[in-house]
Design a protein around this motif. Structure first.
Motif, short mmCIF file in Angstrom:
data_model
loop_
_atom_site.label_atom_id
_atom_site.label_comp_id
_atom_site.label_asym_id
_atom_site.label_seq_id
_atom_site.Cartn_x
_atom_site.Cartn_y
_atom_site.Cartn_z
N ALA A 22 0.83 -1.21 0.00
CA ALA A 22 0.00 0.00 0.00
C ALA A 22 0.86 1.26 0.00
CB ALA A 22 -0.94 -0.01 1.21
N PHE A 31 -4.34 5.33 -5.34
CA PHE A 31 -5.11 5.20 -4.11
C PHE A 31 -5.00 3.78 -3.57
CE2 PHE A 31 -6.88 8.90 -6.09
CZ PHE A 31 -7.11 9.75 -5.02
N VAL A 32 -4.90 3.67 -2.27
CA VAL A 32 -4.76 2.36 -1.64
C VAL A 32 -5.62 2.28 -0.40
CG1 VAL A 32 -2.40 1.97 -2.41
CG2 VAL A 32 -2.81 3.16 -0.24
N GLN A 33 -5.85 1.06 -0.02
CA GLN A 33 -6.55 0.80 1.24
C GLN A 33 -6.03 -0.55 1.72
OE1 GLN A 33 -10.52 -1.09 1.42
NE2 GLN A 33 -11.27 0.96 1.81
N ASN C 172 -5.37 1.40 6.74
CA ASN C 172 -4.42 2.40 6.25
C ASN C 172 -4.87 2.86 4.87
OD1 ASN C 172 -1.59 2.74 7.76
ND2 ASN C 172 -2.43 0.72 8.21
N ASN C 174 -4.66 6.52 1.88
CA ASN C 174 -4.05 7.81 1.55
C ASN C 174 -4.66 8.91 2.39
OD1 ASN C 174 -4.66 5.99 -0.81
ND2 ASN C 174 -3.03 7.20 -1.71
#
Ligand code: SF4
Ligand code: SF4
Lengths: 187, 94, 384
Positions: A22, A31-33, C172, C174
């Motif tokens: 990530a 974009f990451v999660q 987690n 951005n």
């Protein structure tokens, strides 16, 4: 959107591996999660973590039930649990193992690659020989095999996320990247 | 200094009830119907009464005897009860 | 500065950027990282705050009250049983008109022991007079702490910034950390007009009889109502300065929607792709995410919901013997409207049960299929 599931055991760095991906992807401006399977963590117990990657803001906040790809940090999980549950056909299964990919015939229909992350981790003294921490090495190999993320970003993420032995972790990621073989039948 | 906080209406009332300003304006001496009277003969100047007075109405003079400030002494009798020498007697106010 | 961070740390960063001066907190899973990072920030000097170690959540709120009464910008965080233990002091903080900001990680109440998400802990505190913001992304958590102080300090009321345990606290993603200079401009130093002051001594909160207590409650209510406009104003101002606007609610594809989903927190986030799918299939579905639950945005909801064909509300909480809280209150807000739509109340995700996109779709589709709601609670996916 790419959805990736990580399988490992408590103490191997599975959750950190999902965070490395990530953090690396975010460094590349996407974009990451990422989140672990929420539970009470115990050393040795199976651990699952998830990472979503997209070019747009990610709104979906449930678990990942049908991942595009898998990372298996501990080969002894194979057979113990159904790691491929929900895995989309043709998805990558990247396994930490000293055996070649052809030794995993049960994964027909998926793209299998192996990397001996344990040996690399032991060589760089990450964790102990009995309980090596393999996350940095397997993420280096992941970058090479899938091409989803660059090794530079992975190096930076490993550096940021390693609480100790930052340089050794970065070197392990690089070594895995340099030595990992991309399977030929890859489309 | 000892300014009493007063309000006439809801709109000029402080958000949280703030009473009286400094406690020096709250003359609790007016509540008293019994008054502590010291017998200097019996007093050993131990200061126990000074310590126990809930209204901080007892001070100590130059000779180390307790002195009661009757503006604030509410006549509770705690000093008399706690005195190890029975040097304080509670006397009816006139 | 762009960073990937977890919800817990977004709370800590929100407190840091707001220049909290006193932090009194007690750790509890899954809130622990909030306190951990704040104590690190205090230790390394990056946050110039007094960190008070306390022995329980009751003490945490009591110490926060003392600090706030002295005029300090004060922050704390808790969860679930910890919040319940604070209950008495929560009322006190409101009555004493102290603009404390607290993070609460929504975690289901025991027994049985659990650490997973559910809103019943904070919903149970809805009558304490704390303003409540329910967040739905990591970024919003950080931004909401800053906005919370901005509102709290104008109305002299405490604010709770609420987030789902794990689904937000340990995810987690951005996050943009705003520049400190800009935050300072948005949220200047706070001068508490009623702070403890040795030059102007006063006794606070002493015995108040029936002659004035009633008026004090009237004043709390009026200032709570005033915060409705303040949320819209300060949320717009936030948008102008930081590029992210916040209001009492957030709407999505609402304009022409005949069926409207009302939800909050992370469920309202997953609802967006669910609505995208249903829209593609030709259903006119829209979303209202309730962000500020106290004060309840009744007026705004009347405007947004009256005249719609159907409304469904998803609650990750339950008031036993009644219904979910968001449902009960949304329904109450619409009761006097001539064009009040029929309303379905779904209970979902209690104790951290995952609420995936297809389950949200199921609830919307069931609502579309049914003529009229039956009862106040619709359970979804109860095991046989
Ligand atoms: S009677 Fe009570 S108030 Fe008066 S001096 Fe003795 S202890 Fe203090
Ligand atoms: S407690 Fe009695 S003996 Fe002691 S100082 Fe007071 S009056 Fe004197």
């Amino acid at each position: 959107m790419l959805e990736i599931r990580f399988h490992g055991r408590g103490g191997q760095g599975t959750v950190v591996a999902s965070k490395v991906l990530a953090f690396a992807v975010a460094r590349e401006g996407r974009f990451v999660q990422t989140f672990p399977e929420y539970g009470v963590e115990r050393r040795g117990a199976p651990v699952v973590a998830f990472t979503r990657i997209d070019d747009q803001k990610i709104y979906i906040r449930s678990k990942i039930y049908e991942p595009d790809h898998l990372l298996v940090l501990d080969p002894t999980l194979i057979g113990a649990i159904d790691v491929t549950e929900g895995l989309k056909p043709g998805g990558w299964i990247i396994i930490n193992s000293d055996k070649p990919a052809k030794d995993f015939p049960q994964f027909a229909g998926f793209k299998v690659a192996t990397v001996d992350a344990t040996s690399i981790a032991v060589k760089h003294r990450l964790g102990s020989a009995a309980a090596p921490i393999v996350n940095s090495a397997i993420m280096g190999a992941f970058a090479k095999i899938t091409g989803f993320v660059g090794i530079e970003a992975v190096r930076e993420a490993v550096h940021e996320l390693s609480p100790v032995k930052k340089d050794e972790n970065v070197e392990a990621a690089q070594e895995a990247y340099d030595t990992a073989e991309v399977p030929k039948e890859q489309s | 200094m000892s300014e009493e906080i007063k309000w006439e209406s809801q709109s000029d009332m402080p958000l949280m009830a703030m009473s009286l300003g400094r406690m020096t304006v709250n003359k609790t001496g007016s509540w008293r119907n019994l008054r502590p009277v010291l017998d200097k003969e019996k007093c050993i100047k131990c200061g126990i009464c000074w310590k126990f007075c809930p209204d901080v109405s007892i001070s100590i003079d130059e000779e180390d005897y307790p002195v009661v400030n009757l503006d604030f002494c509410k006549g509770c009798g705690i000093c008399a009860t706690e005195c190890p020498k029975d040097a304080i007697e509670m006397v009816k106010e006139e | 500065m762009q960073k990937v961070m977890m919800g817990n740390h977004a709370l800590s960063w929100g407190a840091k950027l707001s220049r909290a001066e006193v932090i009194a907190a007690y750790p509890i899973t899954p809130q622990t990282e909030v306190v951990e990072l704040l104590s690190n920030m205090c230790a390394d000097g990056s946050l110039k705050a007094e960190f008070i170690k306390v022995e329980s959540e009751h003490s945490a709120m009591a110490a926060s009250m003392g600090a706030a009464a002295a005029g300090a910008r004060t922050f704390t965080a808790t969860s679930s049983q910890g919040l319940a233990l604070m209950h008495e002091v929560l009322h006190w903080a409101t009555g004493a008109r102290l603009p404390i900001v607290m993070g609460n990680i929504n975690r289901a109440m025991a027994p049985p022991w659990t650490i997973w998400t559910e809103q019943t802990d904070s919903i149970a505190q809805r009558d304490t007079g704390w303003i409540q913001i329910y967040t739905s992304s990591i970024q919003e958590i950080m931004d909401s702490v800053i906005q919370a102080y901005k509102v709290a300090e104008q109305v002299y009321l405490p604010v709770m910034v609420v987030l789902d345990s794990f689904v937000l606290s340990h995810t987690n993603e951005n996050c943009d950390i705003p520049d400190q200079d800009k935050v300072d401009a948005y949220l200047p130093r706070f001068e508490n007009a009623y702070r403890l002051n040795t030059d102007k001594p006063a006794a606070f909160g002493g015995l108040t009889g029936p002659d004035w207590y009633y008026e004090l409650r009237y004043k709390i209510e009026k200032d709570t109502e005033r915060s409705l406009d303040l949320f819209e104003e300060t949320g717009k101002e936030f948008g102008e300065m930081f590029g992210r606007e916040y209001g009492l609610v957030e709407t999505y594809k609402l304009d022409d929607a005949d069926t409207v989903l009302v939800a909050s927190a992370s469920i309202a986030s997953t609802a967006r792709p669910a609505i995208d799918q249903l829209r593609e299939e030709g259903h006119k579905v829209g979303l209202v995410r309730i962000r500020v639950f106290r004060p309840f945005p009744s007026e705004l909801l009347r405007k947004l919901l009256a005249g719609r064909k159907k409304v469904l509300v998803i609650d990750r909480n339950i008031s036993f013997g009644m219904s979910g809280a968001f449902y009960a209150e949304t329904k109450a807000a619409l009761y006097n409207e001539k064009k009040a739509p029929p309303m379905w109340g779904y209970i979902a995700g209690l104790g951290g049960r995952d609420v995936p996109l297809n389950v949200i779709r199921d609830m919307i589709e069931q609502t579309i299929a049914e003529e009229h709601p039956e009862g106040d609670i619709v359970w979804i996916g109860v095991k046989r």
